[in-house]
Design a protein around this motif. Sequence first.
Motif, PDB file in Angstrom:
ATOM      1  N   ARG A  18       0.848  -1.195   0.000  1.00 51.52           N
ATOM      2  CA  ARG A  18       0.000   0.000   0.000  1.00 51.52           C
ATOM      3  C   ARG A  18       0.883   1.245   0.000  1.00 51.52           C
ATOM      4  NH1 ARG A  18      -2.038   2.859   4.228  1.00 51.52           N
ATOM      5  NH2 ARG A  18      -1.658   1.131   5.639  1.00 51.52           N
ATOM      6  N   GLY A  19       2.032   1.176   0.675  1.00 49.20           N
ATOM      7  CA  GLY A  19       2.959   2.303   0.691  1.00 49.20           C
ATOM      8  C   GLY A  19       3.441   2.672  -0.702  1.00 49.20           C
ATOM      9  N   ASN A  20       3.822   1.667  -1.494  1.00 48.70           N
ATOM     10  CA  ASN A  20       4.260   1.949  -2.876  1.00 48.70           C
ATOM     11  C   ASN A  20       3.090   2.412  -3.738  1.00 48.70           C
ATOM     12  OD1 ASN A  20       6.948   1.446  -2.448  1.00 48.70           O
ATOM     13  ND2 ASN A  20       6.883  -0.640  -3.216  1.00 48.70           N
ATOM     14  N   LEU A  21       1.929   1.819  -3.529  1.00 48.74           N
ATOM     15  CA  LEU A  21       0.740   2.237  -4.268  1.00 48.74           C
ATOM     16  C   LEU A  21       0.411   3.699  -3.966  1.00 48.74           C
ATOM     17  CD1 LEU A  21      -1.361   0.911  -6.167  1.00 48.74           C
ATOM     18  CD2 LEU A  21      -2.718   0.404  -4.152  1.00 48.74           C
ATOM     19  N   SER A  22       0.562   4.098  -2.726  1.00 52.18           N
ATOM     20  CA  SER A  22       0.198   5.458  -2.318  1.00 52.18           C
ATOM     21  C   SER A  22       1.111   6.521  -2.921  1.00 52.18           C
ATOM     22  CB  SER A  22       0.210   5.580  -0.791  1.00 52.18           C
ATOM     23  OG  SER A  22       1.528   5.583  -0.287  1.00 52.18           O
ATOM     24  N   LYS A  23       2.335   6.156  -3.256  1.00 50.30           N
ATOM     25  CA  LYS A  23       3.308   7.129  -3.759  1.00 50.30           C
ATOM     26  C   LYS A  23       3.302   7.275  -5.280  1.00 50.30           C
ATOM     27  CE  LYS A  23       6.317   6.622   0.242  1.00 50.30           C
ATOM     28  NZ  LYS A  23       5.179   6.487   1.092  1.00 50.30           N
ATOM     29  N   MET A  24       2.493   6.450  -5.954  1.00 46.48           N
ATOM     30  CA  MET A  24       2.416   6.570  -7.415  1.00 46.48           C
ATOM     31  C   MET A  24       1.856   7.929  -7.794  1.00 46.48           C
ATOM     32  SD  MET A  24       1.101   2.925  -8.946  1.00 46.48           S
ATOM     33  CE  MET A  24      -0.525   3.546  -8.927  1.00 46.48           C
ATOM     34  N   GLU A  25       2.481   8.563  -8.772  1.00 46.14           N
ATOM     35  CA  GLU A  25       1.994   9.864  -9.233  1.00 46.14           C
ATOM     36  C   GLU A  25       1.094   9.687 -10.445  1.00 46.14           C
ATOM     37  OE1 GLU A  25       4.262  13.277  -9.462  1.00 46.14           O
ATOM     38  OE2 GLU A  25       5.202  12.962  -7.517  1.00 46.14           O
ATOM     39  N   LEU A  26      -0.026  10.415 -10.423  1.00 43.05           N
ATOM     40  CA  LEU A  26      -0.999  10.355 -11.503  1.00 43.05           C
ATOM     41  C   LEU A  26      -1.319  11.752 -11.995  1.00 43.05           C
ATOM     42  CD1 LEU A  26      -3.635   8.025  -9.791  1.00 43.05           C
ATOM     43  CD2 LEU A  26      -1.811   7.318 -11.311  1.00 43.05           C
ATOM     44  N   PRO A  27      -1.560  11.902 -13.295  1.00 48.09           N
ATOM     45  CA  PRO A  27      -2.103  13.170 -13.776  1.00 48.09           C
ATOM     46  C   PRO A  27      -3.597  13.204 -13.444  1.00 48.09           C
ATOM     47  CG  PRO A  27      -1.782  11.667 -15.609  1.00 48.09           C
ATOM     48  CD  PRO A  27      -1.292  10.962 -14.370  1.00 48.09           C
ATOM     49  N   VAL A  28      -4.054  14.284 -12.863  1.00 46.04           N
ATOM     50  CA  VAL A  28      -5.431  14.363 -12.380  1.00 46.04           C
ATOM     51  C   VAL A  28      -6.204  15.414 -13.178  1.00 46.04           C
ATOM     52  CG1 VAL A  28      -6.903  14.761 -10.377  1.00 46.04           C
ATOM     53  CG2 VAL A  28      -4.651  13.697 -10.077  1.00 46.04           C
ATOM     54  N   ALA A  29      -7.245  14.961 -13.824  1.00 43.01           N
ATOM     55  CA  ALA A  29      -8.116  15.848 -14.605  1.00 43.01           C
ATOM     56  C   ALA A  29      -9.060  16.604 -13.669  1.00 43.01           C
ATOM     57  CB  ALA A  29      -8.930  15.013 -15.593  1.00 43.01           C
ATOM     58  N   PRO A  30      -9.609  17.729 -14.109  1.00 45.10           N
ATOM     59  CA  PRO A  30     -10.660  18.396 -13.332  1.00 45.10           C
ATOM     60  C   PRO A  30     -11.850  17.442 -13.161  1.00 45.10           C
ATOM     61  CG  PRO A  30      -9.869  19.830 -15.092  1.00 45.10           C
ATOM     62  CD  PRO A  30      -9.258  18.476 -15.322  1.00 45.10           C
ATOM     63  N   LEU A  31     -12.614  17.622 -12.106  1.00 46.29           N
ATOM     64  CA  LEU A  31     -13.683  16.683 -11.748  1.00 46.29           C
ATOM     65  C   LEU A  31     -14.680  16.439 -12.881  1.00 46.29           C
ATOM     66  CD1 LEU A  31     -14.759  14.846  -9.555  1.00 46.29           C
ATOM     67  CD2 LEU A  31     -16.061  16.770  -8.649  1.00 46.29           C
ATOM     68  N   ASN A  32     -15.129  17.480 -13.568  1.00 43.64           N
ATOM     69  CA  ASN A  32     -16.074  17.283 -14.684  1.00 43.64           C
ATOM     70  C   ASN A  32     -15.461  16.436 -15.788  1.00 43.64           C
ATOM     71  OD1 ASN A  32     -18.154  18.643 -13.474  1.00 43.64           O
ATOM     72  ND2 ASN A  32     -17.710  20.600 -14.467  1.00 43.64           N
ATOM     73  N   GLU A  33     -14.176  16.646 -16.034  1.00 39.28           N
ATOM     74  CA  GLU A  33     -13.469  15.859 -17.049  1.00 39.28           C
ATOM     75  C   GLU A  33     -13.339  14.402 -16.590  1.00 39.28           C
ATOM     76  OE1 GLU A  33     -11.120  15.724 -20.746  1.00 39.28           O
ATOM     77  OE2 GLU A  33     -12.663  17.024 -19.944  1.00 39.28           O
ATOM     78  N   GLN A  34     -13.085  14.181 -15.289  1.00 43.16           N
ATOM     79  CA  GLN A  34     -13.007  12.820 -14.750  1.00 43.16           C
ATOM     80  C   GLN A  34     -14.319  12.083 -14.986  1.00 43.16           C
ATOM     81  OE1 GLN A  34     -11.935  12.837 -10.597  1.00 43.16           O
ATOM     82  NE2 GLN A  34     -10.414  14.436 -10.928  1.00 43.16           N
TER      83      GLN A  34
END
Length: 187
Positions: free
Chosen positions: A149-165
């Motif tokens: 879970r520690g490695n999973l938590s540190k993954m970086e993701l590009p985050v779209a605005p909520l409407n786009e998500q």
Amino acid sequence: MSELPSGWTQSTVENLIANDGLFSDGDWVESKDQDPNGSNRLLQLADIGDGTFLNKSHRFVNDEKFIALNCTELKENDVLVARMPDPLGRACLMPTLPQRCITVVDVAIPRPGATSVEPRWLMHFINSPTVRETIELLSTGTTRRRISRGNLSKMELPVAPLNEQKRIAAKLDALLERVDACRARLE
């Protein structure tokens, strides 16, 4: 992922969890803790499909064990991520089930919270080939690979605005429905 579209940001999975959310492993429930007559469903790795809840397990714990083990109750639309193969890192959403549910320790539970990201978008993103490759690189173990879970938590993701998500998640849902329909026709 150096250039993001306008309005997008970069974040770790851990930072996507709002104050009203949760990021936890499932519960450490041993065979001796289970009760076939229990009223609390214990979800297994076999229930976690690639974008689909498979509903395969039939394990339960009683209310006393639920309390004694301080179990985490799953909620509808929690993202459930398999920390062990096959495939490693597959994710699905928690459906509405008729009983209170918990899950095993080898399933991570990112619950973004009402003020964070769209759970369907997060599930689809975790299931994307790019994220799956990252999960594979961050996994450890020689006989059976797993992601902490520690490695999973540190993954970086590009985050779209909520409407786009929401728009992205809806398009992917529709596309995957068509793929499933085609697969069913082929079978």
